[in-house]
Design an enzyme around this catalytic site. Sequence first.
Site, PDB file in Angstrom:
ATOM      1  N   ALA A 274      50.537 -54.334 -62.444  1.00  0.00           N
ATOM      2  CA  ALA A 274      49.902 -53.563 -63.518  1.00  0.00           C
ATOM      3  C   ALA A 274      50.000 -54.379 -64.809  1.00  0.00           C
ATOM      4  CB  ALA A 274      50.598 -52.216 -63.673  1.00  0.00           C
TER       5      ALA A 274
ATOM      6  N   ASP B 176      54.139 -57.035 -66.643  1.00  0.00           N
ATOM      7  CA  ASP B 176      53.894 -56.089 -65.563  1.00  0.00           C
ATOM      8  C   ASP B 176      54.435 -54.726 -66.002  1.00  0.00           C
ATOM      9  OD1 ASP B 176      53.748 -54.604 -63.222  1.00  0.00           O
ATOM     10  OD2 ASP B 176      54.375 -56.271 -61.942  1.00  0.00           O
ATOM     11  N   HIS B 177      53.514 -53.798 -66.230  1.00  0.00           N
ATOM     12  CA  HIS B 177      53.907 -52.502 -66.770  1.00  0.00           C
ATOM     13  C   HIS B 177      54.747 -51.693 -65.782  1.00  0.00           C
ATOM     14  CE1 HIS B 177      53.839 -49.397 -69.710  1.00  0.00           C
ATOM     15  NE2 HIS B 177      52.747 -49.795 -70.312  1.00  0.00           N
ATOM     16  N   ARG B 178      54.801 -52.098 -64.539  1.00  0.00           N
ATOM     17  CA  ARG B 178      55.685 -51.429 -63.583  1.00  0.00           C
ATOM     18  C   ARG B 178      57.147 -51.723 -63.897  1.00  0.00           C
ATOM     19  NH1 ARG B 178      54.110 -53.783 -58.013  1.00  0.00           N
ATOM     20  NH2 ARG B 178      54.224 -55.667 -59.312  1.00  0.00           N
TER      21      ARG B 178
END
Length: 250
Positions: free
Chosen positions: A44, A217-219
């Site tokens: 993400a 990475d937004h995760r």
Amino acid sequence: MPLDTQHSAASSEAAARLEPREIPLRGMRGMIATKMRESLQSAAQLTHHADAELAAVHALRGHCRGVGLPPPSVQDILLRLVVQTLQDFPALNATLEDNRITEHPAVHLGLAVPLPDDLLLAPALFDAQAIELGTLPGARRDLVEQARAGKLSVRELTGATFTVTNLGRSRVHHFTPILNVPQVAILGIGGVQARVLSDGAGGVRSTEVIGLSLTFDHRAVNGAPAAAFLDRLVERLEGLAPDAFDHELR
């Protein structure tokens, strides 16, 4: 040769030059293409952008010349500060595999290296936190030379924990670097631009700014800590004392 024959030969050569050139996606190019597609499909990805003034960096380099020390490049100063900032933000010096985030205590800094035929590798400069600014240029050059000579090990090609990619010699000021998965963050260094800014007293001043682009990475990393990382990096760049690295350059 008759004129009509010359004209026909020239026309044939011109037509040949207009033929499409096919480049198969195989070998190293194919592996890189596959990895880029997998990166975008699996993570993400979001990018924050920031600008940093370079007045303090130029002052540091001028100070070095004045006291007989080798002036480090803007790139190497920035790389040193990136490593220092990553030690304050371990969430960005991390990898994400099998639904598990691993924060790494050592900074294995990936450096994007352009190769012939527009290929790009990002080998690791291991334990970059232990490399002082005086020896960083030599370590970086050695890694680049090994990459271009095809002498890198699998560990060097896959062991980075955070990557920096540099378009500083172009007119591109901000861009969106693609994550080198499983790493959770990558920093793009853009070109330098001249700016006229307010001096805070009703006047203006001229300055130079460099563009910084952080993809994460937004995760694994939320927007606020990613922004805080960029803020801290800009603060370090703009707040450098002229003698900040004298002890590392002697």
